[in-house]
Design an enzyme around this catalytic site. Structure first.
Site, PDB file in Angstrom:
ATOM      1  N   ASP A  42      -5.315   2.684  -3.227  1.00 17.39           N
ATOM      2  CA  ASP A  42      -4.049   3.412  -3.090  1.00 17.39           C
ATOM      3  C   ASP A  42      -3.996   4.587  -4.062  1.00 17.39           C
ATOM      4  OD1 ASP A  42      -3.225   1.557  -1.178  1.00 17.39           O
ATOM      5  OD2 ASP A  42      -2.514   0.199  -2.738  1.00 17.39           O
ATOM      6  N   GLY A  59     -16.691   2.279  -2.684  1.00 25.75           N
ATOM      7  CA  GLY A  59     -16.622   1.314  -3.786  1.00 25.75           C
ATOM      8  C   GLY A  59     -17.326   1.849  -5.021  1.00 25.75           C
ATOM      9  N   LYS A  62       0.825  -1.222   0.000  1.00 28.42           N
ATOM     10  CA  LYS A  62       0.000   0.000   0.000  1.00 28.42           C
ATOM     11  C   LYS A  62       0.853   1.264   0.000  1.00 28.42           C
ATOM     12  CE  LYS A  62      -3.839  -2.338   2.243  1.00 28.42           C
ATOM     13  NZ  LYS A  62      -4.443  -2.744   0.963  1.00 28.42           N
TER      14      LYS A  62
HETATM   15  O1  RIB Z   1      -3.744  -2.047  -1.741  1.00 32.33           O
HETATM   16  C1  RIB Z   1      -3.234  -3.058  -2.558  1.00 32.33           C
HETATM   17  C2  RIB Z   1      -1.980  -3.609  -1.962  1.00 32.33           C
HETATM   18  O2  RIB Z   1      -2.307  -4.271  -0.754  1.00 32.33           O
HETATM   19  C3  RIB Z   1      -1.293  -4.662  -2.799  1.00 32.33           C
HETATM   20  O3  RIB Z   1      -0.384  -4.127  -3.718  1.00 32.33           O
HETATM   21  C4  RIB Z   1      -0.671  -5.584  -1.762  1.00 32.33           C
HETATM   22  O4  RIB Z   1       0.715  -5.557  -1.752  1.00 32.33           O
HETATM   23  C5  RIB Z   1      -1.256  -5.147  -0.433  1.00 32.33           C
HETATM   24  O5  RIB Z   1      -0.349  -4.431   0.307  1.00 32.33           O
END
Ligand code: RIB
Length: 298
Positions: free
Chosen positions: A243, A212, A39
Site C-alpha cells: 500500500d 518483493g 488497503k
Molecule cells: O495491504 C495490507 C492490508 O490488507 C491490511 O491492512 C489488511 O487490512 C488488508 O486489507
C-alpha cells in the site's frame, strides 16, 4: 494535487507468532494488537504522511472500529468526510498473522462490501474533482468498474492496485492509467505465461509490477525496461508495504517524476514502512523517503 482513494477500511487484528501455522495446526502466538488497516485506508494514510492532499471514499459501520478508523485518517491529514457510516453492518476487519518476516491475511469485508455504485453517485461531485483516483479490489468489482467509467468520461487518471487478485473485465483494464500487480497477479490478470519483460513491453507505460525483494519493474513509453532494486530495510512487519508502494508511486507520478525516479521513490517508501509493526506506523514522510534515498546513493 488532489488524490482520492476509493477503497476499504479495516481494523487489523494482528497476531505475532514464531512461525506461520500449517493448515490444520494450532500454535501459540506472542501478541495480539489492533491496528488501523485496509488497503484503501492504508494508501490514503500513506498519501497523507507524504503530504499529499488526499481524500478517502468508502464505508464503515457505526461501531467503535469505524470511528477509530475515521479519526486515524483525520490525524494523518486525510479528508475522510465522505466515508459513510452505515447503521446495519460492521466495520471490515482483517485477521493477520505476522511471522518469518512475512504475513498471512484474511479479510472479512463487512461495510466494505457496501461501497456500491449508488454510494459513488452520492459522492461523485467531489470525487470527480480529483487529479488522480486510486483503487484496490477489497470493494465490489462493479463499483470499481463504475468509478473507472466516471473517471474515463471526466478524463481523470486511475491507478488500480489489483489486490486481492481477480480476473478483470478487458474494458476496465483498458480504462486504467497505471496498474500495479505483483508478478503472480500480473500473470493471472493478463493470462500471461511467458517472460515478464514481454508483458511489460506489451503494457508499456501502464503496468508496474512489484517484485518483493527484487524491487519493481515497468517499461516506459519508449519501450525501455526499468528495473529498480528494493531498498534495504530492517524488516519488522511487511503489512502495508504494498500500500505504501502504491501511494508513493502515485504521489511521484502525479508530481511528474519520470518512471525510474518514481519506482525508486516508491521502493524506498515501501522499505521504510516495513520497519515498524502495523500497516501504517512505519509509513514515511516525504523527508524520511528523501533521507533514505540520499543514504542509499552515498
Ligand atoms: O495491504 C495490507 C492490508 O490488507 C491490511 O491492512 C489488511 O487490512 C488488508 O486489507
Amino acid at each position: 494535487m488532489k488524490i482520492a482513494v476509493v477503497g476499504s477500511l479495516n481494523m487489523d487484528m494482528t497476531v505475532t507468532s514464531p512461525r506461520i501455522p500449517h493448515k490444520g495446526e494450532t500454535i501459540l502466538g506472542d501478541s495480539l494488537s489492533f491496528f488501523p488497516g485496509g488497503k484503501g485506508a492504508n494508501q490514503a494514510y500513506a498519501l497523507g504522511r507524504l503530504g499529499a492532499q488526499a481524500a478517502m471514499y468508502g464505508c464503515v459501520g457505526q461501531d467503535d472500529f469505524g470511528r477509530q478508523l475515521i479519526d486515524n485518517l483525520d490525524q494523518a491529514g486525510v479528508d475522510a468526510s465522505q466515508v459513510k457510516r452505515l447503521p446495519d453492518v460492521k466495520t471490515g476487519v482483517a485477521l493477520i498473522t505476522v511471522a518469518e518476516k512475512d504475513n498471512t491475511i484474511v479479510v472479512v469485508p463487512g461495510a466494505n462490501a457496501r461501497v456500491s455504485p449508488a454510494y459513488i453517485d452520492s459522492v461523485a461531485d467531489r470525487l470527480m474533482q480529483s487529479d488522480l483516483v486510486m483503487m484496490q479490489l477489497e470493494i465490489p468489482l462493479d463499483t470499481v468498474v463504475h468509478v473507472a467509467e466516471l473517471c474515463a468520461v471526466a478524463g481523470i487518471p486511475v491507478l488500480l492496485n489489483p489486490a486481492p487478485a481477480q480476473l478483470l473485465p478487458p474494458r476496465l483494464l483498458g480504462q486504467i492509467t497505471w496498474l500495479t500487480p505483483n508478478e503472480h497477479e500480473a500473470a493471472l490478470l493478463f493470462r500471461h505465461q511467458g517472460l515478464l519483460d514481454d508483458l511489460l513491453l506489451a503494457q508499456r507505460g501502464k503496468l508496474v509490477v512489484t517484485l518483493g525483494k527484487n524491487g519493481s519493474a515497468m517499461a516506459d513509453d519508449s519501450g525501455r525496461i526499468i528495473r529498480t532494486p528494493a531498498s534495504p530495510a530492517q524488516v519488522v512487519d511487511t503489512t502495508g508495504a504494498g500500500d505504501t508502494f502504491n501511494a508513493a508511486l502515485a504521489f511521484a507520478l502525479i508530481r511528474g517524476d519520470d518512471p525510474d525516479q518514481a519506482l525508486r521513490f516508491a521502493n524506498a517508501a515501501a522499505a521504510l514502512s516495513t520497519e515498524k509493526m502495523g500497516a501504517q506506523a512505519g509509513m514515511p514522510t516525504l523527508d524520511e523517503v528523501r533521507q533514505r534515498l540520499d543514504g542509499q546513493a552515498s
